[in-house]
Design a protein around this motif. Structure first.
Motif, PDB file in Angstrom:
ATOM      1  N   VAL A  11     -21.578  -5.953   8.886  1.00 17.28           N
ATOM      2  CA  VAL A  11     -22.007  -6.977   7.922  1.00 17.28           C
ATOM      3  C   VAL A  11     -21.905  -8.345   8.587  1.00 17.28           C
ATOM      4  CG1 VAL A  11     -21.571  -8.022   5.664  1.00 17.28           C
ATOM      5  CG2 VAL A  11     -21.200  -5.571   5.982  1.00 17.28           C
ATOM      6  N   GLY A  12     -22.946  -9.156   8.432  1.00 14.01           N
ATOM      7  CA  GLY A  12     -22.888 -10.525   8.934  1.00 14.01           C
ATOM      8  C   GLY A  12     -23.236 -10.698  10.401  1.00 14.01           C
TER       9      GLY A  12
ATOM     10  N   GLN B  51     -29.590  -3.126   1.884  1.00 16.89           N
ATOM     11  CA  GLN B  51     -29.963  -3.392   0.493  1.00 16.89           C
ATOM     12  C   GLN B  51     -31.133  -4.371   0.409  1.00 16.89           C
ATOM     13  OE1 GLN B  51     -26.834  -3.692   1.682  1.00 16.89           O
ATOM     14  NE2 GLN B  51     -25.726  -2.038   0.670  1.00 16.89           N
ATOM     15  N   ARG B  52     -32.076  -4.072  -0.462  1.00 16.29           N
ATOM     16  CA  ARG B  52     -33.197  -4.972  -0.719  1.00 16.29           C
ATOM     17  C   ARG B  52     -32.786  -6.031  -1.729  1.00 16.29           C
ATOM     18  NH1 ARG B  52     -37.059  -3.359  -3.570  1.00 16.29           N
ATOM     19  NH2 ARG B  52     -38.619  -4.740  -2.711  1.00 16.29           N
TER      20      ARG B  52
ATOM     21  N   TYR C 268     -33.078   0.101  -1.671  1.00 12.52           N
ATOM     22  CA  TYR C 268     -32.832   0.097  -0.226  1.00 12.52           C
ATOM     23  C   TYR C 268     -34.100  -0.102   0.599  1.00 12.52           C
ATOM     24  CZ  TYR C 268     -28.362   1.875  -1.759  1.00 12.52           C
ATOM     25  OH  TYR C 268     -27.163   2.010  -2.403  1.00 12.52           O
ATOM     26  N   LYS C 269     -33.931  -0.756   1.727  1.00 12.21           N
ATOM     27  CA  LYS C 269     -35.019  -0.879   2.695  1.00 12.21           C
ATOM     28  C   LYS C 269     -35.194   0.464   3.405  1.00 12.21           C
ATOM     29  CE  LYS C 269     -33.539  -5.623   3.645  1.00 12.21           C
ATOM     30  NZ  LYS C 269     -32.762  -6.443   4.605  1.00 12.21           N
ATOM     31  N   THR C 270     -36.416   0.804   3.712  1.00 12.33           N
ATOM     32  CA  THR C 270     -36.678   2.045   4.444  1.00 12.33           C
ATOM     33  C   THR C 270     -36.981   1.747   5.909  1.00 12.33           C
ATOM     34  OG1 THR C 270     -38.987   2.000   3.722  1.00 12.33           O
ATOM     35  CG2 THR C 270     -37.437   3.287   2.399  1.00 12.33           C
ATOM     36  N   ASN C 271     -36.471   0.632   6.385  1.00 14.74           N
ATOM     37  CA  ASN C 271     -36.595   0.259   7.790  1.00 14.74           C
ATOM     38  C   ASN C 271     -35.246  -0.253   8.289  1.00 14.74           C
ATOM     39  OD1 ASN C 271     -37.361  -2.408   6.189  1.00 14.74           O
ATOM     40  ND2 ASN C 271     -36.624  -3.035   8.208  1.00 14.74           N
ATOM     41  N   VAL C 272     -35.133  -0.367   9.597  1.00 13.54           N
ATOM     42  CA  VAL C 272     -33.987  -1.028  10.224  1.00 13.54           C
ATOM     43  C   VAL C 272     -34.492  -2.338  10.798  1.00 13.54           C
ATOM     44  CG1 VAL C 272     -32.240  -0.898  12.038  1.00 13.54           C
ATOM     45  CG2 VAL C 272     -32.898   1.173  10.790  1.00 13.54           C
ATOM     46  N   GLY C 273     -33.826  -3.433  10.462  1.00 12.53           N
ATOM     47  CA  GLY C 273     -34.172  -4.748  10.995  1.00 12.53           C
ATOM     48  C   GLY C 273     -33.021  -5.309  11.802  1.00 12.53           C
ATOM     49  N   ILE C 274     -33.302  -5.721  13.023  1.00 13.58           N
ATOM     50  CA  ILE C 274     -32.277  -6.307  13.900  1.00 13.58           C
ATOM     51  C   ILE C 274     -32.800  -7.634  14.403  1.00 13.58           C
ATOM     52  CG2 ILE C 274     -31.099  -6.070  16.128  1.00 13.58           C
ATOM     53  CD1 ILE C 274     -31.154  -2.997  15.642  1.00 13.58           C
ATOM     54  N   GLN C 275     -32.011  -8.707  14.192  1.00 12.46           N
ATOM     55  CA  GLN C 275     -32.448 -10.030  14.628  1.00 12.46           C
ATOM     56  C   GLN C 275     -31.412 -10.665  15.546  1.00 12.46           C
ATOM     57  OE1 GLN C 275     -32.455 -13.396  11.975  1.00 12.46           O
ATOM     58  NE2 GLN C 275     -34.376 -14.178  12.804  1.00 12.46           N
ATOM     59  N   PHE C 276     -31.891 -11.099  16.711  1.00 14.48           N
ATOM     60  CA  PHE C 276     -31.061 -11.857  17.649  1.00 14.48           C
ATOM     61  C   PHE C 276     -31.441 -13.329  17.470  1.00 14.48           C
ATOM     62  CE2 PHE C 276     -32.006  -7.693  19.687  1.00 14.48           C
ATOM     63  CZ  PHE C 276     -30.730  -7.149  19.593  1.00 14.48           C
ATOM     64  N   ARG C 277     -30.777 -14.009  16.561  1.00 16.26           N
ATOM     65  CA  ARG C 277     -31.238 -15.349  16.203  1.00 16.26           C
ATOM     66  C   ARG C 277     -30.420 -16.458  16.841  1.00 16.26           C
ATOM     67  NH1 ARG C 277     -29.678 -13.721  10.707  1.00 16.26           N
ATOM     68  NH2 ARG C 277     -27.655 -14.605  10.146  1.00 16.26           N
ATOM     69  N   HIS C 278     -31.006 -17.640  16.822  1.00  8.90           N
ATOM     70  CA  HIS C 278     -30.366 -18.830  17.380  1.00  8.90           C
ATOM     71  C   HIS C 278     -29.072 -19.112  16.631  1.00  8.90           C
ATOM     72  CE1 HIS C 278     -29.829 -22.944  18.822  1.00  8.90           C
ATOM     73  NE2 HIS C 278     -30.777 -22.703  19.724  1.00  8.90           N
ATOM     74  N   PHE C 279     -28.018 -19.447  17.381  1.00  9.21           N
ATOM     75  CA  PHE C 279     -26.707 -19.589  16.749  1.00  9.21           C
ATOM     76  C   PHE C 279     -26.656 -20.739  15.740  1.00  9.21           C
ATOM     77  CE2 PHE C 279     -26.206 -22.954  19.789  1.00  9.21           C
ATOM     78  CZ  PHE C 279     -25.183 -23.774  19.307  1.00  9.21           C
ATOM     79  N   GLN C 280     -27.565 -21.718  15.878  1.00  9.80           N
ATOM     80  CA  GLN C 280     -27.575 -22.834  14.933  1.00  9.80           C
ATOM     81  C   GLN C 280     -28.376 -22.525  13.668  1.00  9.80           C
ATOM     82  OE1 GLN C 280     -28.531 -25.590  18.358  1.00  9.80           O
ATOM     83  NE2 GLN C 280     -27.495 -27.044  17.015  1.00  9.80           N
ATOM     84  N   GLY C 281     -29.011 -21.354  13.642  1.00 10.30           N
ATOM     85  CA  GLY C 281     -29.761 -20.955  12.446  1.00 10.30           C
ATOM     86  C   GLY C 281     -28.860 -20.217  11.475  1.00 10.30           C
ATOM     87  N   LYS C 282     -29.005 -20.521  10.197  1.00 13.66           N
ATOM     88  CA  LYS C 282     -28.093 -19.956   9.204  1.00 13.66           C
ATOM     89  C   LYS C 282     -28.591 -18.654   8.597  1.00 13.66           C
ATOM     90  CE  LYS C 282     -26.255 -24.495   7.893  1.00 13.66           C
ATOM     91  NZ  LYS C 282     -27.032 -25.240   8.863  1.00 13.66           N
ATOM     92  N   ASP C 283     -29.877 -18.338   8.753  1.00 16.24           N
ATOM     93  CA  ASP C 283     -30.388 -17.145   8.088  1.00 16.24           C
ATOM     94  C   ASP C 283     -31.552 -16.544   8.866  1.00 16.24           C
ATOM     95  OD1 ASP C 283     -32.604 -18.742   7.550  1.00 16.24           O
ATOM     96  OD2 ASP C 283     -31.940 -19.243   5.527  1.00 16.24           O
ATOM     97  N   VAL C 284     -32.252 -15.612   8.227  1.00 14.76           N
ATOM     98  CA  VAL C 284     -33.331 -14.868   8.869  1.00 14.76           C
ATOM     99  C   VAL C 284     -34.493 -15.767   9.293  1.00 14.76           C
ATOM    100  CG1 VAL C 284     -34.528 -14.329   6.710  1.00 14.76           C
ATOM    101  CG2 VAL C 284     -34.707 -12.749   8.629  1.00 14.76           C
TER     102      VAL C 284
ATOM    103  N   GLU D 266     -32.566   5.823  -4.273  1.00  9.34           N
ATOM    104  CA  GLU D 266     -31.676   5.609  -5.417  1.00  9.34           C
ATOM    105  C   GLU D 266     -30.249   5.450  -4.913  1.00  9.34           C
ATOM    106  OE1 GLU D 266     -32.281   9.249  -7.451  1.00  9.34           O
ATOM    107  OE2 GLU D 266     -34.254   8.686  -8.256  1.00  9.34           O
ATOM    108  N   ARG D 267     -29.454   4.672  -5.620  1.00  6.96           N
ATOM    109  CA  ARG D 267     -28.077   4.414  -5.184  1.00  6.96           C
ATOM    110  C   ARG D 267     -27.261   5.698  -5.101  1.00  6.96           C
ATOM    111  NH1 ARG D 267     -29.440  -0.188  -7.899  1.00  6.96           N
ATOM    112  NH2 ARG D 267     -29.099  -2.113  -6.705  1.00  6.96           N
ATOM    113  N   GLU D 268     -27.440   6.604  -6.073  1.00  6.00           N
ATOM    114  CA  GLU D 268     -26.653   7.839  -6.087  1.00  6.00           C
ATOM    115  C   GLU D 268     -26.945   8.675  -4.841  1.00  6.00           C
ATOM    116  OE1 GLU D 268     -28.539   6.732  -8.568  1.00  6.00           O
ATOM    117  OE2 GLU D 268     -26.940   6.039  -9.923  1.00  6.00           O
ATOM    118  N   TRP D 269     -28.229   8.797  -4.478  1.00  2.73           N
ATOM    119  CA  TRP D 269     -28.589   9.571  -3.292  1.00  2.73           C
ATOM    120  C   TRP D 269     -28.012   8.919  -2.045  1.00  2.73           C
ATOM    121  CZ3 TRP D 269     -30.990   9.037   1.405  1.00  2.73           C
ATOM    122  CH2 TRP D 269     -31.349  10.215   2.056  1.00  2.73           C
ATOM    123  N   PHE D 270     -28.155   7.603  -1.936  1.00  2.00           N
ATOM    124  CA  PHE D 270     -27.664   6.897  -0.749  1.00  2.00           C
ATOM    125  C   PHE D 270     -26.151   7.069  -0.611  1.00  2.00           C
ATOM    126  CE2 PHE D 270     -26.333   3.293   1.832  1.00  2.00           C
ATOM    127  CZ  PHE D 270     -27.303   3.258   2.820  1.00  2.00           C
ATOM    128  N   LYS D 271     -25.436   6.919  -1.723  1.00  2.00           N
ATOM    129  CA  LYS D 271     -23.970   7.052  -1.656  1.00  2.00           C
ATOM    130  C   LYS D 271     -23.562   8.458  -1.239  1.00  2.00           C
ATOM    131  CE  LYS D 271     -22.155   3.382  -4.552  1.00  2.00           C
ATOM    132  NZ  LYS D 271     -23.268   2.658  -5.130  1.00  2.00           N
TER     133      LYS D 271
END
Length: 223
Positions: free
Chosen positions: A62-63, A70-71, A82-98, A18-23
């Protein structure tokens, strides 16, 4: 870097999504999840750039390479914020998103894994990969052999029937039916907070280089 406290926070978040708990626990999130994740990205940066200078490792809140907590629940029955995982992406610089070609780390109590490749590509991108598979199957087979030897498996969705324009008897038909070209290796949570995790990840990602190079070749991206 990541610790047992990182997993403990994610577990508690799952029970109090919940947002209140997270904050009210924002400081813990910063100390136990986001800061370790950013330190991991920073430590991985030279390793990622040595694999390919076209990949990005950006330790920003951010970015950057750390995916937001946030989901996006707009189209989901699950409205938890909220997501209950951590996601880290090392993506190609020419790619705009996930959905760009990249390397990925997933940290969660439900399971941790490394990933490499491209997830949920759009129809034009899929078409380019399939054309390359049809015309250049041998380099792809070598990529698969390297992955399997290192304990990675190709995962993701597949079509029920052959894609348009390809015969069901095509020797690469099972690969052509893929909707995702992502190699995954499950890892134990204890590895994530091991002191040698960065160098171990770097070595594992080396085993995905043939696949990453092949996908970028298929999409006319430098690698």
């Amino acid at each position: 870097m990541f610790t047992q406290e990182s997993f403990s926070f994610l577990s508690q978040l799952a029970s109090n999504n919940e947002r209140e708990w997270f904050k009210s626990h924002q400081a813990r999130y910063e100390d136990e999840v986001r800061t370790p994740a950013l330190k991991f990205i920073e430590a991985m940066q030279p390793h990622i750039l040595s694999l390919s200078p076209r990949l990005t490792a950006v330790p920003k809140k951010v970015g950057g390479s750390l995916m937001r907590p946030q989901r996006d629940a707009r189209f989901s029955k699950d409205k938890t914020p909220y997501k209950t995982n951590v996601g880290i992406q090392f993506r190609h610089f020419q790619g705009k998103d996930v959905h760009a070609p990249g390397l990925y780390l997933h940290v969660a109590n439900e399971g941790c894994f490394l990933g490499a490749g491209i997830w949920h590509p759009d129809s034009k991108t899929l078409s380019q990969i399939r054309t390359c598979l049809d015309e250049n199957p041998n380099a792809y087979k070598k990529a698969l052999a390297q992955l399997r030897a290192a304990g990675f498996e190709m995962e993701g969705g597949s079509l029920m029937r052959p894609p348009r324009g390809y015969d069901k008897a095509h020797p690469m038909i099972e690969e052509l039916k893929r909707k995702d070209f992502i190699a995954v290796k499950n890892i134990d949570a204890r590895q994530v907070y091991d002191k040698n995790f960065v160098s171990w990840c770097a070595n594992e990602f080396k085993q995905t280089q043939k696949l990453m190079g092949y996908l970028c070749f298929a999409l006319d991206l430098d690698y």
